[in-house]
Write a protein that holds these residues in place. Structure first.
Motif, short mmCIF file in Angstrom:
data_model
loop_
_atom_site.label_atom_id
_atom_site.label_comp_id
_atom_site.label_asym_id
_atom_site.label_seq_id
_atom_site.Cartn_x
_atom_site.Cartn_y
_atom_site.Cartn_z
N ARG A 1 0.79 -1.22 0.00
CA ARG A 1 0.00 0.00 0.00
C ARG A 1 0.83 1.28 0.00
N TYR A 2 2.15 1.14 0.17
CA TYR A 2 3.02 2.31 0.27
C TYR A 2 3.92 2.50 -0.94
N CYS A 3 4.04 1.48 -1.77
CA CYS A 3 5.12 1.46 -2.77
C CYS A 3 4.63 1.86 -4.15
N GLY A 4 5.36 2.76 -4.79
CA GLY A 4 4.99 3.25 -6.12
C GLY A 4 5.08 2.19 -7.21
N LEU B 1 21.53 -6.26 -7.36
CA LEU B 1 20.50 -6.37 -8.40
C LEU B 1 19.14 -6.30 -7.71
N GLN B 2 18.45 -5.17 -7.94
CA GLN B 2 17.18 -4.96 -7.24
C GLN B 2 16.03 -4.85 -8.24
N SER B 3 14.85 -5.34 -7.84
CA SER B 3 13.67 -5.22 -8.71
C SER B 3 12.41 -5.31 -7.87
N LEU C 1 16.06 -8.37 2.13
CA LEU C 1 14.60 -8.46 2.24
C LEU C 1 14.19 -7.79 3.55
N ARG C 2 13.66 -6.59 3.45
CA ARG C 2 13.27 -5.90 4.69
C ARG C 2 12.00 -6.51 5.25
N PHE C 3 11.90 -6.59 6.58
CA PHE C 3 10.62 -7.03 7.15
C PHE C 3 9.69 -5.84 7.36
N GLU C 4 10.19 -4.63 7.09
CA GLU C 4 9.42 -3.36 7.02
C GLU C 4 8.91 -2.84 8.36
N THR C 5 8.32 -3.70 9.18
CA THR C 5 7.93 -3.33 10.54
C THR C 5 7.71 -4.61 11.33
N VAL D 1 13.74 -1.81 7.97
CA VAL D 1 12.38 -1.30 8.21
C VAL D 1 12.23 0.10 7.63
N MET D 2 10.98 0.54 7.58
CA MET D 2 10.69 1.95 7.28
C MET D 2 10.33 2.65 8.59
N VAL D 3 10.67 3.93 8.66
CA VAL D 3 10.49 4.72 9.87
C VAL D 3 9.40 5.77 9.64
N GLY E 1 15.08 3.52 6.27
CA GLY E 1 14.86 4.86 5.75
C GLY E 1 13.50 5.33 6.17
N PRO E 2 13.25 6.64 6.01
CA PRO E 2 11.93 7.17 6.33
C PRO E 2 10.90 6.66 5.35
N TYR E 3 9.67 6.43 5.82
CA TYR E 3 8.56 6.17 4.91
C TYR E 3 8.27 7.48 4.17
N LEU E 4 8.20 7.41 2.84
CA LEU E 4 7.93 8.62 2.04
C LEU E 4 6.64 8.41 1.25
N PRO E 5 5.61 9.25 1.50
CA PRO E 5 4.31 9.03 0.85
C PRO E 5 4.40 9.18 -0.66
N GLU F 1 10.37 4.36 -9.43
CA GLU F 1 9.86 5.36 -8.48
C GLU F 1 9.11 4.69 -7.32
N ILE F 2 9.88 4.14 -6.38
CA ILE F 2 9.30 3.55 -5.18
C ILE F 2 8.54 4.64 -4.42
N TYR F 3 9.18 5.82 -4.34
CA TYR F 3 8.58 7.02 -3.74
C TYR F 3 9.01 8.20 -4.61
N PRO F 4 8.30 9.35 -4.52
CA PRO F 4 8.62 10.47 -5.42
C PRO F 4 9.93 11.18 -5.06
N1 5AD Z 1 8.83 5.15 1.25
C1 5AD Z 1 9.99 4.70 1.77
N2 5AD Z 1 10.51 3.51 1.51
C2 5AD Z 1 9.83 2.72 0.68
N3 5AD Z 1 10.09 1.48 0.24
C3 5AD Z 1 9.10 1.12 -0.59
N4 5AD Z 1 8.20 2.10 -0.71
C4 5AD Z 1 8.62 3.11 0.08
C5 5AD Z 1 8.11 4.40 0.41
N5 5AD Z 1 6.96 4.85 -0.10
C6 5AD Z 1 11.22 0.72 0.71
C7 5AD Z 1 10.78 -0.59 1.36
C8 5AD Z 1 11.42 -1.65 0.49
C9 5AD Z 1 12.60 -0.92 -0.10
C10 5AD Z 1 13.16 -1.50 -1.34
O1 5AD Z 1 12.08 0.37 -0.35
O2 5AD Z 1 11.32 -0.66 2.67
O3 5AD Z 1 11.80 -2.81 1.18
#
Ligand code: 5AD
Length: 358
Positions: free
Chosen positions: A55-58, A93-95, A149-153, A191-193, A221-225, A306-309
């Motif tokens: 739900r967070y990833c571009g 190598l990331q995808s 492989l992040r467990f994210e939270t 994780v994301m913060v 890294g920070p969660y970026l909307p 573009e995972i985030y802008p």
């Molecule tokens: N903001 C920050 N990080 C993100 N990721 C994915 N979407 C976002 C976002 N909107 C991070 C996740 C993933 C990594 C490749 O990028 O933590 O595991």
């Protein structure tokens, strides 16, 4: 390892003098355990196709606004060769979780990097999402060294909310991390913060989970909307219980991660730099990090990953990034890591298991 009370106090700390003391402590633990070398990993974003709908990833499958690409084997090999030219000892190598990256196809790419004399000395890190044990085993046999492989939270409820499973059968990233370790990979997670709905207690749990798992690599890294995602469209405000998705909170998490896992390889991430392109990479290195992942993806593709802008690395050429970095790292008295930069904890684990076998 700080106590639970200490972790929570650090996360809520706002006094500049105490923060600086905290930073120095983490920086000192970093220096004593992994030294002054900054390891550089060439990041190659090989495909932005994804079958998931996080739900967070571009890159989520439902984002129909995104032009999708997948690099050819030749393009990937050229990218790996570029990493070598810059002097990097690792290619990542990331995808997205791309079903057209098949077990056989990827194994062939890994073997090609391993057998080409230009790239054979590279450590190969994969970051291709949740894949089956058979696939992961095949790639390890083909010559892959590490997997991210992040467990994210560590909050299971929040995880499930932002991360719908692919089928009715939910996958467990914690289990996959154990599988990766069993297969002999150097294992990275993170994780994301500042995810909406996350609490300070959740962040403290993340730190304690890192301490328990002792991963070889930890990225945060920070969660970026992202406006084209459901979570990105929800408005949230940091509050008493909700940590901010800002630079300071991410720095505190970096420092706590270093204290929990003194020997881990910890990158100063692109997401952190996106908040403050002028010097956030550098401050990450001063708050416990010892790795930078310069992007070696060709610019036309990079703009589409573009995972985030406004990803901080989406404008710079690999050459610009490289030159700026070498200058910044050496200017702060740190040195450039030469070679593969394997994690000290991984090396120790491997030696110990060899002793048991002999
Ligand atoms: N903001 C920050 N990080 C993100 N990721 C994915 N979407 C976002 C976002 N909107 C991070 C996740 C993933 C990594 C490749 O990028 O933590 O595991």
């Amino acid at each position: 390892m700080p106590s639970r009370t200490d972790i929570l106090a650090r996360l809520r700390e706002n006094d500049p003098a105490r923060l600086e003391e905290f930073r120095k402590h983490a920086d000192d633990v970093r220096r004593r355990n992994v030294g002054d070398d900054v390891h550089l990993r060439g990041l190659l974003e090989i495909s932005n196709h994804c079958r998931r709908s996080c739900r967070y990833c571009g890159l989520r499958a439902d984002n129909t606004d995104l032009t999708r690409y997948r690099m050819t084997k030749e393009e990937i090999l050229a990218g790996a060769a570029r990493a070598v030219q810059f002097g990097y000892g690792t290619v990542v190598l990331q995808s997205g979780e791309d079903p057209h990256i098949t077990a056989d196809g990827m194994a062939e790419v890994i073997r090609a990097i391993r057998s080409d004399e230009r790239t054979s000395s590279l450590a190969i890190t994969l970051s291709l999402g949740e894949r089956s044990e058979d696939e992961l085993a095949q790639w390890r046999d083909a010559g892959a060294d590490r997997y991210l492989l992040r467990f994210e939270t560590s909050n299971r409820r929040l995880y499930r909310k932002i991360h719908p499973p692919r089928s009715a059968e939910a996958t467990d990233r914690m289990e996959l991390l154990a599988v990766l370790r069993r297969l002999g990979y150097e294992v990275g997670t993170g994780v994301m913060v500042g995810i909406p709905g996350q609490t300070f207690d959740d962040l403290a749990d993340d730190i304690e989970t890192f301490a328990r798992l002792q991963p070889d690599m930890i990225g945060l890294g920070p969660y970026l909307p992202h406006p084209e995602t459901p979570l990105g469209r929800e408005a949230t405000t940091p509050g008493e219980e909700q940590p901010a998705n800002d630079e300071l909170t991410t720095r505190k998490m970096l420092a706590l991660t270093r204290l929990a896992c003194p020997k881990a390889n910890i990158p100063s991430t692109t997401a952190l730099a996106t908040l403050n392109p002028a010097d956030a990479y550098q401050t990450g290195l001063q708050w416990g990090a010892n790795v930078i992942m310069p992007n070696v993806t060709p610019p036309n593709y990079r703009a589409l990953y573009e995972i985030y802008p406004h990803k901080s690395d989406s404008q710079e050429s690999a050459e610009e990034f490289h030159d700026t970095w070498i200058r910044r790292i050496t200017a702060t008295g740190r040195t450039i890591g030469i070679g593969r930069g394997d994690s000290p904890s991984y090396i120790r684990r491997t030696l110990m298991s060899t002793e048991v076998v002999q």
